[in-house]
Motif scaffolding. Structure first.
Motif, PDB file in Angstrom:
ATOM      1  N   LEU A   1      -0.022  10.255  -3.663  1.00  9.62           N
ATOM      2  CA  LEU A   1      -0.551  11.183  -2.660  1.00  9.62           C
ATOM      3  C   LEU A   1       0.299  12.442  -2.564  1.00  9.62           C
ATOM      4  CD1 LEU A   1      -1.493   8.681   0.161  1.00  9.62           C
ATOM      5  CD2 LEU A   1      -3.036   9.914  -1.336  1.00  9.62           C
TER       6      LEU A   1
ATOM      7  N   VAL B   1       0.836  -1.205   0.000  1.00  9.73           N
ATOM      8  CA  VAL B   1       0.000   0.000   0.000  1.00  9.73           C
ATOM      9  C   VAL B   1       0.871   1.255   0.000  1.00  9.73           C
ATOM     10  CG1 VAL B   1      -0.260   0.340   2.485  1.00  9.73           C
ATOM     11  CG2 VAL B   1      -2.137   0.913   0.963  1.00  9.73           C
ATOM     12  N   LEU B   2       2.068   1.133   0.550  1.00 11.41           N
ATOM     13  CA  LEU B   2       2.980   2.275   0.585  1.00 11.41           C
ATOM     14  C   LEU B   2       3.467   2.649  -0.812  1.00 11.41           C
ATOM     15  CD1 LEU B   2       5.056   1.454   3.767  1.00 11.41           C
ATOM     16  CD2 LEU B   2       3.163   3.058   3.534  1.00 11.41           C
TER      17      LEU B   2
ATOM     18  N   GLU C   1      -3.135  27.561  11.760  1.00 10.06           N
ATOM     19  CA  GLU C   1      -1.955  27.441  10.900  1.00 10.06           C
ATOM     20  C   GLU C   1      -2.371  27.426   9.423  1.00 10.06           C
ATOM     21  OE1 GLU C   1       2.009  27.557  11.042  1.00 10.06           O
ATOM     22  OE2 GLU C   1       0.887  27.041  12.851  1.00 10.06           O
ATOM     23  N   LEU C   2      -3.406  26.654   9.118  1.00 11.10           N
ATOM     24  CA  LEU C   2      -3.850  26.521   7.735  1.00 11.10           C
ATOM     25  C   LEU C   2      -4.461  27.828   7.235  1.00 11.10           C
ATOM     26  CD1 LEU C   2      -3.853  24.085   5.798  1.00 11.10           C
ATOM     27  CD2 LEU C   2      -6.266  23.822   6.283  1.00 11.10           C
ATOM     28  N   ALA C   3      -5.278  28.471   8.081  1.00  7.80           N
ATOM     29  CA  ALA C   3      -5.893  29.747   7.700  1.00  7.80           C
ATOM     30  C   ALA C   3      -4.803  30.765   7.416  1.00  7.80           C
ATOM     31  CB  ALA C   3      -6.816  30.240   8.815  1.00  7.80           C
ATOM     32  N   ASN C   4      -3.762  30.751   8.230  1.00  4.14           N
ATOM     33  CA  ASN C   4      -2.616  31.637   8.061  1.00  4.14           C
ATOM     34  C   ASN C   4      -1.957  31.392   6.707  1.00  4.14           C
ATOM     35  OD1 ASN C   4      -1.237  33.694   9.336  1.00  4.14           O
ATOM     36  ND2 ASN C   4       0.468  32.351   9.883  1.00  4.14           N
TER      37      ASN C   4
ATOM     38  N   PHE D   1      -4.198  23.520  14.204  1.00  3.58           N
ATOM     39  CA  PHE D   1      -4.088  23.220  12.778  1.00  3.58           C
ATOM     40  C   PHE D   1      -4.892  24.220  11.941  1.00  3.58           C
ATOM     41  CE2 PHE D   1      -5.293  20.966   8.916  1.00  3.58           C
ATOM     42  CZ  PHE D   1      -4.035  20.642   8.448  1.00  3.58           C
ATOM     43  N   THR D   2      -6.104  24.556  12.407  1.00  2.67           N
ATOM     44  CA  THR D   2      -6.949  25.491  11.659  1.00  2.67           C
ATOM     45  C   THR D   2      -6.279  26.853  11.544  1.00  2.67           C
ATOM     46  OG1 THR D   2      -8.901  24.350  12.504  1.00  2.67           O
ATOM     47  CG2 THR D   2      -9.240  26.518  11.513  1.00  2.67           C
TER      48      THR D   2
ATOM     49  N   LEU E   1       0.938  20.701   8.799  1.00  2.00           N
ATOM     50  CA  LEU E   1       1.174  19.906  10.000  1.00  2.00           C
ATOM     51  C   LEU E   1       2.563  20.207  10.563  1.00  2.00           C
ATOM     52  CD1 LEU E   1      -0.342  16.381   9.300  1.00  2.00           C
ATOM     53  CD2 LEU E   1      -0.938  17.935  11.144  1.00  2.00           C
TER      54      LEU E   1
ATOM     55  N   GLN F   1      -0.016  15.233  -3.517  1.00  2.00           N
ATOM     56  CA  GLN F   1      -0.725  16.461  -3.185  1.00  2.00           C
ATOM     57  C   GLN F   1      -0.939  16.619  -1.690  1.00  2.00           C
ATOM     58  OE1 GLN F   1      -4.092  17.500  -5.829  1.00  2.00           O
ATOM     59  NE2 GLN F   1      -3.452  15.674  -6.917  1.00  2.00           N
ATOM     60  N   ALA F   2      -0.670  15.567  -0.948  1.00  2.00           N
ATOM     61  CA  ALA F   2      -0.807  15.657   0.494  1.00  2.00           C
ATOM     62  C   ALA F   2       0.284  16.538   1.098  1.00  2.00           C
ATOM     63  CB  ALA F   2      -0.754  14.268   1.124  1.00  2.00           C
TER      64      ALA F   2
ATOM     65  N   PHE G   1       0.934  19.701   0.919  1.00  7.52           N
ATOM     66  CA  PHE G   1       0.531  20.953   1.566  1.00  7.52           C
ATOM     67  C   PHE G   1      -0.023  20.693   2.965  1.00  7.52           C
ATOM     68  CE2 PHE G   1      -3.654  19.731   0.645  1.00  7.52           C
ATOM     69  CZ  PHE G   1      -4.461  20.485   1.481  1.00  7.52           C
ATOM     70  N   LEU G   2      -0.684  19.507   3.126  1.00 12.07           N
ATOM     71  CA  LEU G   2      -1.174  19.153   4.457  1.00 12.07           C
ATOM     72  C   LEU G   2       0.002  18.902   5.393  1.00 12.07           C
ATOM     73  CD1 LEU G   2      -4.165  16.751   3.768  1.00 12.07           C
ATOM     74  CD2 LEU G   2      -4.233  19.109   4.560  1.00 12.07           C
TER      75      LEU G   2
ATOM     76  N   MET H   1      -3.252  29.994   4.096  1.00 10.09           N
ATOM     77  CA  MET H   1      -4.137  30.375   2.998  1.00 10.09           C
ATOM     78  C   MET H   1      -4.199  31.890   2.827  1.00 10.09           C
ATOM     79  SD  MET H   1      -7.201  27.624   3.429  1.00 10.09           S
ATOM     80  CE  MET H   1      -8.305  28.371   2.221  1.00 10.09           C
TER      81      MET H   1
END
Lengths: 283, 283, 283, 283
Positions: A138, A131-132, A237-240, A234-235, A148, A140-141, A143-144, A242
């Motif tokens: 992935l 699976v790895l 950080e992400l809002a920042n 996390f929110t 993080l 595109q992950a 940015f997540l 964006m």
């Protein structure tokens, strides 16, 4: 990279580009097929683990497994052969994953009816790590992971604080309820505290004494409230991230890319960012 | 603080700096070792609580426990001896925690086979509070506490509202389901309401009547929806704190207070915010 | 309101101010005592519901109940007597709550050994609604209600969408698993869907067929993901409210209170909000 | 659209406007009645599935079902008849839903005592999809869908990452615990991993070995922490959308795009943003 530049390459270079990159039509086709085969091999591993299915269709599964293992083995060898620096590939993360996709199957297939059943069973299941092989899909992950990573230190501190809390809650619960109520040891009580604080709540161990129930209430309310913390971190950080992204408009003089939403002058070089008819005069 | 200034100090002052601060190489080494010993002692307490392990390796655990207690006792005494104001340390939070790390072990070790088994067992387990010795290592959690403190009043109001809701839901459930369905008393029903509203859901008590299930549905939807409230409060507070932090530096000409991070010129009046070697030239 | 102005009032007016307002020392003392009595009466109701406690201390509980009921009855009558418009108070929310605090106790105490045990038991438990007497103490929850009200329409739409989803999931589960696996009817399956989607997970009903487990997986992932929606709505609304609040700086000409963070001119009347030395000229 | 313009239309056009639109009084009344009938028919389907109720009131339910089916059939035919392009309606989403509301009932009513009980039971239950007839009433959910669509790609990447994680965790758990502890196959273990990671926690399968409990702890902490990710994505997207929305109206003089809600003058250049009777005078 277009097909023309591909044609001027040697056979081996061409294979390298097709297998390791996705920016050619052939490379895309290769990747799509590989994805399908990986998913199919995962399905086979899963069905193989179902006892009733294994008994009835054991031979089919073994044959399919041979086929997938052969394909992945060929893929692995071709990757090593075409890579400009084979050693670098072999010891990279994806090299290790590709080897791991082949090895357990080989070991398990070599000892199909071995007595060392348990060990073989475990090794066979390691095939699931195929699976790895999906991780490049992935990408595109990223940015997540960036977001993080930005909040990593805060989340580690949060997890350490939660761990301290869980140890204290678990031990108190062990003292209050005791082995007779299922809290047989401190590690077991800590396991219960994790189950409760994370709001999972299996129900395999539950408090029976009134005091235990009171403490459980505190644990549950704590878990229910502090989930706000990782979410908030996390929110924010992400809002920042964006907001930074949405403020991007370049200065004509210097190359500064981001400015405030209503900046009239570049905040680095002082250049006026756009013309205005009556400069700053109130009407 | 460097090693040189450490050498000019008296022996006692040097110990004080090493033990109470972490800004010298020796202090860092001391802290690392203490951390390892605390974690090891926690592991011993946990294994001690596992019955099968305790029976087989009881003596080893007791000896280790003696060793750890001796180390923490010495540490405690040295801290008192070296601190300029011992009384202040003793009655501080960390002083109390350090005493608490030693005391239960002493009491428990003095009565290893006492008849008062339950009390001793409880006291023995209080050794787990050594985990609080880890709190100085969590000093980075401060910023989380600041954000929590900013939203403290709102979260208290939220928790009080939730408590009222839980009491009403719990009592209604007691009236609807009654003792025959496991809701043996109002406190028990309130416990169920907490388990359900926080989405833990142990399943040790569940509604059996249709009306009880309907109310349980309402409780669950409520819990699922209002988790937004603490999360929203904390996130907004944290986002606010982060924005404030990243923008704070005033313009000397106009009174604009906030600018982008790394802004060289005020984005309103164009005044240079601080001197730079080659003014305005793009880097 | 100070004590002097209190002295010039009639006896009845003074009582009115003390009982209905909290801005006098006497009023504060009255409120604190009332709070204590309400909490004490709640504790009595809770202990009353515990069978073992009720048997042993039934008489004590009954006597305490009489006392509390008497106090609340007197409070209710005094409130009616002192209020300038008694009718308005009686039919207000708090008037109804105050009556509700007295009535069930009276009914239950009048029929202590009645045959209509179930009805009386239910009525007795309604005494728990005295908890609503605490609502004035939660006046600070207003701001939360404001934020909830701002996002009310969105949250209703969300809940209706979730309800539709739950009905579809529940029915599919009923068709897949059927009565033999515990999904005895559609309402029961919908109850299961709520338990699962809200991540409560009692475990009293669980899927047994592979297809049922696959659908359960979908329900759980859905529930885990869409909890983001109410949280997002509320957080965005609250962050918005807090930002509005932090932008508040008044215009000297008109009475407009809030402006953008770096507004140079009032956005309503065009007045320059503060002097600037070199207007808009880049350096 | 007012009643007058309705009167000048043909009978068929009038019906079209009433049935397909809600902006006439008659159309609103039609919609309200339809909503009530849909909800009533859903209630009948639900009661029909309760065995005890079905036995006692089977005939009543069948009759009601006939009535609802007749109403929906008439509605469906009238919709086809009045629509300017019937083919377009029939193959639209709502056309399919309307057909689906009638078809299962017809099939089930035609074979009330058929031997093919299971198939009929399933078909009968499909009547519940009448709930989808409610979707037009949820038109306000659009903005939520817009926000979800904006964060769709990120959420898909998140779900794929979670899926990979769940497969790895599930297989490890299968290897550690094995069939004897309830983890009978890899799909079953993956089901357990979903139940645990989403914090649902049914408790039908729980780890029994210490190592399994340790891994379960990791899974639970993971699930508890990464719920921050979808919440963060959606919140940031929604907050962004709300900010954009509340600020959008350009200044005619300078090119400043965003202003406060209700701003009368541009906050940068002082230009009046729109005409007002008494210009600039504070109200």
């Amino acid at each position: 990279m277009d097909n023309d530049s591909l044609k001027t390459m040697s056979w081996r270079e061409r294979l390298y580009v097709i297998i390791f990159f996705t920016n050619t039509p052939a490379g895309k086709r290769f990747d799509t097929w590989l994805l399908v085969i990986i998913l199919a091999s995962l399905v086979v591993v899963m069905f193989d683990s179902i006892a009733s299915f294994n008994e009835r269709h054991g031979e089919l599964l073994t044959n399919l497994e041979w086929a997938f293992t052969a394909i992945f083995a060929v893929e692995y060898l071709v990757r090593i052969y075409t890579h400009p620096e084979p050693r670098k590939y072999i010891f990279s993360f994806y090299g290790a994953v590709d080897l791991l996709s082949v090895l357990p199957a080989f070991i398990a297939l070599l000892f199909p009816d071995a007595q060392y059943l348990l060990v073989v069973r475990i090794v066979r299941m390691l095939r699931i790590f195929r699976v790895l092989k999906l991780t490049p899909y992935l990408s595109q992950a990223n940015f997540l992971l960036v977001a993080l990573q930005g909040s990593r230190q805060k989340i580690i501190v949060f997890l350490l604080s939660v761990t301290t809390l869980i140890i204290v809650y678990g031990t108190l619960m062990y003292v209050i309820e005791g082995p007779s109520n299922g809290f047989t040891s401190i590690p077991m009580s800590i396991y219960w505290a994790v189950v409760t604080l994370t709001t999972v709540g299996f129900g395999d161990i539950v408090p029976h004494t009134p005091l235990g129930k009171a403490l459980a209430t505190v644990v549950m309310i704590t878990g229910y409230s502090i989930i706000a913390v990782p979410t908030g971190i996390f929110t924010a950080e992400l809002a920042n991230a964006m907001r930074q992204d949405s403020l991007r408009h370049a200065c004509p003089t210097c190359d500064k890319l981001t400015h405030e939403p209503n900046a009239a002058f570049c905040s680095r070089c002082g250049t006026q960012l756009f013309e205005r008819p009556d400069r700053g005069a109130p009407t």
